[in-house]
Scaffold this motif. Structure first.
Motif, PDB file in Angstrom:
ATOM      1  N   THR A   1       0.854  -1.188   0.000  1.00 31.59           N
ATOM      2  CA  THR A   1       0.000   0.000   0.000  1.00 31.59           C
ATOM      3  C   THR A   1       0.893   1.242   0.000  1.00 31.59           C
ATOM      4  O   THR A   1       2.102   1.147   0.200  1.00 31.59           O
ATOM      5  CB  THR A   1      -0.927   0.031   1.231  1.00 31.59           C
ATOM      6  OG1 THR A   1      -0.110   0.017   2.411  1.00 31.59           O
ATOM      7  CG2 THR A   1      -1.856  -1.166   1.255  1.00 31.59           C
ATOM      8  N   SER A   2       0.278   2.412  -0.175  1.00 32.35           N
ATOM      9  CA  SER A   2       1.053   3.641  -0.386  1.00 32.35           C
ATOM     10  C   SER A   2       1.797   4.137   0.845  1.00 32.35           C
ATOM     11  O   SER A   2       2.675   4.977   0.754  1.00 32.35           O
ATOM     12  CB  SER A   2       0.131   4.757  -0.866  1.00 32.35           C
ATOM     13  OG  SER A   2      -0.315   4.482  -2.157  1.00 32.35           O
ATOM     14  N   GLY A   3       1.413   3.667   2.024  1.00 30.64           N
ATOM     15  CA  GLY A   3       2.099   4.128   3.231  1.00 30.64           C
ATOM     16  C   GLY A   3       1.684   5.519   3.667  1.00 30.64           C
ATOM     17  O   GLY A   3       2.449   6.246   4.277  1.00 30.64           O
ATOM     18  N   THR A   4       0.442   5.907   3.354  1.00 30.03           N
ATOM     19  CA  THR A   4      -0.030   7.228   3.755  1.00 30.03           C
ATOM     20  C   THR A   4      -0.232   7.275   5.270  1.00 30.03           C
ATOM     21  O   THR A   4       0.010   8.287   5.909  1.00 30.03           O
ATOM     22  CB  THR A   4      -1.361   7.561   3.040  1.00 30.03           C
ATOM     23  OG1 THR A   4      -1.180   7.301   1.649  1.00 30.03           O
ATOM     24  CG2 THR A   4      -1.747   9.006   3.228  1.00 30.03           C
ATOM     25  N   THR A   5      -0.685   6.172   5.842  1.00 31.87           N
ATOM     26  CA  THR A   5      -0.982   6.181   7.270  1.00 31.87           C
ATOM     27  C   THR A   5       0.091   5.494   8.110  1.00 31.87           C
ATOM     28  O   THR A   5      -0.048   5.404   9.326  1.00 31.87           O
ATOM     29  CB  THR A   5      -2.324   5.467   7.545  1.00 31.87           C
ATOM     30  OG1 THR A   5      -2.265   4.162   6.949  1.00 31.87           O
ATOM     31  CG2 THR A   5      -3.478   6.223   6.948  1.00 31.87           C
TER      32      THR A   5
ATOM     33  N   ARG B   1      -9.590  10.382   5.909  1.00 37.20           N
ATOM     34  CA  ARG B   1      -9.417   9.190   6.740  1.00 37.20           C
ATOM     35  C   ARG B   1      -9.838   9.509   8.165  1.00 37.20           C
ATOM     36  O   ARG B   1      -9.743  10.656   8.599  1.00 37.20           O
ATOM     37  CB  ARG B   1      -7.953   8.758   6.705  1.00 37.20           C
ATOM     38  CG  ARG B   1      -7.521   8.429   5.293  1.00 37.20           C
ATOM     39  CD  ARG B   1      -6.034   8.347   5.195  1.00 37.20           C
ATOM     40  NE  ARG B   1      -5.637   8.455   3.807  1.00 37.20           N
ATOM     41  CZ  ARG B   1      -5.279   7.419   3.049  1.00 37.20           C
ATOM     42  NH1 ARG B   1      -5.219   6.217   3.555  1.00 37.20           N
ATOM     43  NH2 ARG B   1      -4.955   7.601   1.785  1.00 37.20           N
TER      44      ARG B   1
ATOM     45  N   THR C   1      -5.469  -0.066  -2.773  1.00 39.34           N
ATOM     46  CA  THR C   1      -4.569  -1.130  -3.201  1.00 39.34           C
ATOM     47  C   THR C   1      -5.177  -2.476  -2.810  1.00 39.34           C
ATOM     48  O   THR C   1      -5.139  -3.447  -3.565  1.00 39.34           O
ATOM     49  CB  THR C   1      -3.198  -0.969  -2.512  1.00 39.34           C
ATOM     50  OG1 THR C   1      -2.740   0.363  -2.734  1.00 39.34           O
ATOM     51  CG2 THR C   1      -2.182  -1.958  -3.055  1.00 39.34           C
TER      52      THR C   1
ATOM     53  N   LYS D   1      -0.084  11.082  -2.794  1.00 41.15           N
ATOM     54  CA  LYS D   1      -1.077  11.402  -1.762  1.00 41.15           C
ATOM     55  C   LYS D   1      -0.485  12.331  -0.719  1.00 41.15           C
ATOM     56  O   LYS D   1       0.658  12.176  -0.307  1.00 41.15           O
ATOM     57  CB  LYS D   1      -1.535  10.122  -1.075  1.00 41.15           C
ATOM     58  CG  LYS D   1      -2.356   9.243  -1.973  1.00 41.15           C
ATOM     59  CD  LYS D   1      -2.286   7.829  -1.466  1.00 41.15           C
ATOM     60  CE  LYS D   1      -2.836   6.872  -2.472  1.00 41.15           C
ATOM     61  NZ  LYS D   1      -4.284   6.768  -2.426  1.00 41.15           N
TER      62      LYS D   1
ATOM     63  N   ASP E   1     -11.829   4.908   6.212  1.00 40.20           N
ATOM     64  CA  ASP E   1     -12.153   6.150   5.526  1.00 40.20           C
ATOM     65  C   ASP E   1     -13.464   6.678   6.089  1.00 40.20           C
ATOM     66  O   ASP E   1     -14.373   5.927   6.432  1.00 40.20           O
ATOM     67  CB  ASP E   1     -12.259   5.926   4.010  1.00 40.20           C
ATOM     68  CG  ASP E   1     -10.893   5.804   3.366  1.00 40.20           C
ATOM     69  OD1 ASP E   1     -10.036   6.667   3.647  1.00 40.20           O
ATOM     70  OD2 ASP E   1     -10.671   4.854   2.594  1.00 40.20           O
TER      71      ASP E   1
ATOM     72  N   ASP F   1     -15.168  10.217 -10.869  1.00 39.04           N
ATOM     73  CA  ASP F   1     -14.376   9.950  -9.676  1.00 39.04           C
ATOM     74  C   ASP F   1     -14.606   8.482  -9.311  1.00 39.04           C
ATOM     75  O   ASP F   1     -15.725   7.991  -9.383  1.00 39.04           O
ATOM     76  CB  ASP F   1     -14.899  10.877  -8.561  1.00 39.04           C
ATOM     77  CG  ASP F   1     -14.096  10.791  -7.274  1.00 39.04           C
ATOM     78  OD1 ASP F   1     -13.131  10.016  -7.217  1.00 39.04           O
ATOM     79  OD2 ASP F   1     -14.462  11.512  -6.324  1.00 39.04           O
TER      80      ASP F   1
HETATM   81  P1  ATP Z   1      -1.728   3.125   3.492  1.00 35.27           P
HETATM   82  O1  ATP Z   1      -2.888   2.179   3.467  1.00 35.27           O
HETATM   83  O2  ATP Z   1      -0.427   2.412   3.376  1.00 35.27           O
HETATM   84  O3  ATP Z   1      -1.778   4.097   4.608  1.00 35.27           O
HETATM   85  P2  ATP Z   1      -3.037   4.444   1.271  1.00 35.27           P
HETATM   86  O4  ATP Z   1      -4.306   4.138   1.991  1.00 35.27           O
HETATM   87  O5  ATP Z   1      -2.854   5.835   0.741  1.00 35.27           O
HETATM   88  O6  ATP Z   1      -1.783   4.052   2.177  1.00 35.27           O
HETATM   89  P3  ATP Z   1      -3.716   3.278  -1.256  1.00 35.27           P
HETATM   90  O7  ATP Z   1      -4.220   1.911  -1.298  1.00 35.27           O
HETATM   91  O8  ATP Z   1      -2.847   3.754  -2.371  1.00 35.27           O
HETATM   92  O9  ATP Z   1      -2.874   3.435   0.063  1.00 35.27           O
HETATM   93  O10 ATP Z   1      -4.912   4.316  -1.180  1.00 35.27           O
HETATM   94  C1  ATP Z   1      -6.232   3.991  -0.801  1.00 35.27           C
HETATM   95  C2  ATP Z   1      -6.851   5.170  -0.095  1.00 35.27           C
HETATM   96  O11 ATP Z   1      -6.828   6.337  -0.936  1.00 35.27           O
HETATM   97  C3  ATP Z   1      -8.294   5.006   0.269  1.00 35.27           C
HETATM   98  O12 ATP Z   1      -8.456   4.266   1.455  1.00 35.27           O
HETATM   99  C4  ATP Z   1      -8.756   6.463   0.406  1.00 35.27           C
HETATM  100  O13 ATP Z   1      -8.356   7.004   1.644  1.00 35.27           O
HETATM  101  C5  ATP Z   1      -7.976   7.152  -0.690  1.00 35.27           C
HETATM  102  N1  ATP Z   1      -8.767   7.247  -1.938  1.00 35.27           N
HETATM  103  C6  ATP Z   1      -8.619   6.530  -3.051  1.00 35.27           C
HETATM  104  N2  ATP Z   1      -9.474   6.906  -4.018  1.00 35.27           N
HETATM  105  C7  ATP Z   1     -10.214   7.905  -3.501  1.00 35.27           C
HETATM  106  C8  ATP Z   1     -11.300   8.719  -4.011  1.00 35.27           C
HETATM  107  N3  ATP Z   1     -11.765   8.592  -5.246  1.00 35.27           N
HETATM  108  N4  ATP Z   1     -11.822   9.632  -3.156  1.00 35.27           N
HETATM  109  C9  ATP Z   1     -11.354   9.776  -1.900  1.00 35.27           C
HETATM  110  N5  ATP Z   1     -10.348   9.052  -1.381  1.00 35.27           N
HETATM  111  C10 ATP Z   1      -9.769   8.124  -2.167  1.00 35.27           C
END
Ligand code: ATP
Ligand code: MG
Length: 627
Positions: free
Chosen positions: A241-245, A494, A390, A589, A479, A385
């Motif tokens: 996953t992207s590592g946002t959290t 989130r 991931t 992100k 989310d 949208d």
């Molecule tokens: P990690 O899980 O490692 O913290 P991440 O959640 O950013 O990182 P990804 O799988 O790339 O990893 O991103 C999924 C997240 O991105 C979703 O849970 C949501 O928070 C956000 N997201 C994706 N698409 C949308 C969208 N169309 N509108 C709002 N948020 C979105």
């Protein structure tokens, strides 16, 4: 068929529904059961069935469309374009698979792929799929440390890399990063296969470990490699996953469920059928790249366009020029990508013939209304949208123009896609909230086909990360969402980004949207900062459009005015910082948690996925300077 009926059937009669969808792909052996669900939340779709992703992506199409374009790989960095028909792509993948086999790679072995958006990255992925090896693509922009972490987690038998990538005209050697990662890793791969692009011809070669792809390929030119049939639930690939959290999670995907879900999504969501062209601007290192640059379009018999380069190089018209040249029907990008263009002259949107283009899909982050309007008006197309993760591998929320297009509501990624049973529940009580009430978005298990099967090597983390939040067994990536009376879901950010101002819970997204409605704003990040009196206060970091003519003070006042008018005084940002760049993950992100930590004088946390350290420095300096 109408969307509502289609979705209802997928929920009320899931086995019948998915049995029908499963007919869209080739099965070497038909499934014995559509769904096995005796160990919730683990589930096995199409149990006992045998299939192969590479066969479905390539071999199956050879008779009917062998000469049709399968892959167009365009690089505005090297100036090269490669066009491969299904037959040519099949030949390349077979040669690559033969090389892999000659190195002893086989079913179940992990292969790390660390490459830029180039054709060979696609060959490598499909070659792994062909022989049943489990690929783990690591985004080429990651540093040695990230690569080492992923190597240790997957213990690969082979690492495949390019000698170098390029960004904005600058060569970025990959090989030294690979060397460093192999030194840091506890379980370095026995072999490194280097695909030379001639960008870094003098790169170091470690004798006995490093191999040159061109040399090996020459030995296997014209090879035919038998497809390895896999049970539907065997792993096809791993992707972090992207590592946002926080620390990224190793998402494990299956074979059959993934193929079926992609086949369904291609026609019903992305409105692409065999012979049509899809252009996704994603990198192969992300979930979108896996599903909609590689597997989805090819399983559908479509043409996939892969692009290496910036959206502004050689000029901000490059994406639209590609759409014109290849008669792209569906384009897929991210809100971040569009916000980059928003900083440029909108005239660039009008210079090319976009008559073939029907849809622009955007995913990955909340699509703020101002950006949605800007791009919709700019290209005059329907912008859809779509929300996913991931983990899910394909959209959870979207509109489905391949069925019938429900009205677009700006700010919402729309309605649940087939197989997804969604609820919005109260964080504390776990009870469903009413229309327009905020809550946490959850998926009622079993997760539909295509979604992750587990966290690699870590079932416990799968359970605790995704199913451990509520008393009931519910999947959530936490989310924060709200649903309107028509069932449209709006993602507010989130749950850990929620700002609690004197008892009012505000989504970062709501405030960001409002800030962005001020005309000179290009992009905004809103965070909650601890406040003695009110608990938390919203604080804004924003970048401005070039040539907006406003100074930082005027812009800040304008942003505050927008928020107060639209959301009320309670949401008024306590401070507004105008900066040149915002810190983001490599997947684009916003890293709110790091901004927030700096603003509260804490450690910014895990920065391994940070894109541009300079942007975080900017934030630090802005905080020191004061708003
Ligand atoms: P990690 O899980 O490692 O913290 P991440 O959640 O950013 O990182 P990804 O799988 O790339 O990893 O991103 C999924 C997240 O991105 C979703 O849970 C949501 O928070 C956000 N997201 C994706 N698409 C949308 C969208 N169309 N509108 C709002 N948020 C979105
Ligand atoms: Mg996540």
């Amino acid at each position: 068929m109408r969307y509502q009926d289609f979705h209802r059937r997928s929920i009320e009669q899931p086995e019948a529904f998915w049995a029908e969808q499963a007919q869209a792909i080739h099965w070497h052996k038909p499934p014995q059961a559509i769904l096995e669900y005796d160990r919730p939340p683990f589930r096995r779709w199409f149990a006992g069935g045998e299939t192969n992703l590479c066969y479905n992506a390539l071999d199956r199409h050879l008779d009917e469309r062998g000469d049709q374009l399968a892959l167009v790989a365009i690089s505005s960095e090297t100036g090269q374009t490669r066009e491969l028909s299904y037959r040519e792509l099949h030949a390349e993948v077979n040669a690559f698979a033969a090389v892999l086999k000659s190195l002893g790679v086989g079913r179940g072995d992990r292969v790390v792929i660390y490459m830029p958006n180039m054709a060979e990255a696609v060959f490598a992925m499909l070659a792994c799929a062909r022989i049943g090896a489990v690929h783990s693509v690591v985004f080429g922009g990651f540093a040695a440390h990230n690569l080492a972490l992923r190597i240790d987690d997957t213990a690969p038998k082979l690492l495949i890399c390019a000698d170098a990538g390029m960004r904005g005209g600058k060569v970025i050697p990959y090989k030294p990063l690979v060397d460093a990662a192999c030194e840091q890793a506890r379980q370095p791969p026995p072999h490194v296969l280097v695909v030379g692009r001639g960008l870094d011809p003098e790169h170091r070669v470690v004798a006995g470990r490093d191999l040159d792809y061109a040399t090996l390929r020459a030995r296997h030119e014209g090879a035919q490699v038998e497809v390895q049939w896999l049970e539907s639930n065997e792993p096809s690939y791993l992707l972090y996953t992207s590592g946002t959290t926080g620390k990224p999670k190793g998402v494990q995907r299956d074979v059959g469920g993934y193929a079926v879900a992609l086949a369904l999504s291609m026609w019903s969501i992305y409105d692409i059928r065999a012979g049509q062209t899809m252009f996704s601007t994603s990198d192969v290192g992300w979930a979108v790249g896996h599903s909609y640059n590689v597997y989805g379009p090819l399983i559908a018999g479509a043409t996939s366009v892969l692009y290496e380069g910036l959206p502004t190089n050689p000029d901000p018209g490059i994406w639209w020029r590609i759409c014109e040249r290849y008669r792209v029907r569906t384009m897929f990008s991210s809100p971040t990508g569009i916000r980059v263009l928003k900083k440029q002259d909108p005239a660039w949107l009008k210079r090319h013939d976009l008559s073939a283009l029907q849809w622009l899909f955007l995913a990955g982050e909340p699509l703020d209304e101002p950006t949605a309007h800007w791009i919709t008006d700019g290209i005059g197309k329907t912008v859809v949208d779509n929300y996913w993760q991931t983990e899910t591998g394909w959209p959870v929320l979207a509109l489905m123009p391949g069925l019938d297009l429900q009205p677009v509501k700006f700010g919402s990624p729309g309605l649940p896609t087939p197989g997804y049973r969604l609820r919005v529940i109260d964080e504390a009580t776990g009870r469903d909230v009413g229309p327009h009430e905020k809550g946490v978005l959850v998926i009622v298990p079993p997760l539909p086909p295509g979604c992750m099967t587990t966290v690699w090597n870590d079932d416990a983390r799968f359970l605790s990360s995704y199913f451990g939040h509520f008393k009931e067994l519910l999947y959530s990536s936490l989310d924060w969402a709200v649903r309107d009376e028509d069932g449209y879901t709006f993602i507010l950010g989130r749950t850990d980004d929620v700002i609690n101002v004197a008892g009012h819970r505000l989504g970062t997204r709501e405030i960001e949207e409002s800030v962005a409605s001020h005309g000179s704003v290009a992009e905004a990040a809103v965070i909650g900062v601890h406040d003695e009196l009110k608990g938390q206060m919203p604080v804004v970091f924003a970048t401005l459009k070039s040539g907006s003519g406003e100074d930082a003070g005027e812009a800040a006042a304008g942003m505050q005015r927008c928020v107060v008018e639209q959301l009320g005084a309670v949401a008024r940002p306590a401070r507004v910082y105008v900066v040149a760049a915002l810190p983001k993950t490599r997947s684009g992100k916003l890293l709110r948690r790091s901004i927030q930590a700096l603003a509260e004088q804490r450690d910014p946390g895990d920065l391994s996925t940070l894109d541009d350290p300079g942007a975080l420095e900017e934030v630090r300096r802005a905080l020191e300077r004061g708003a």
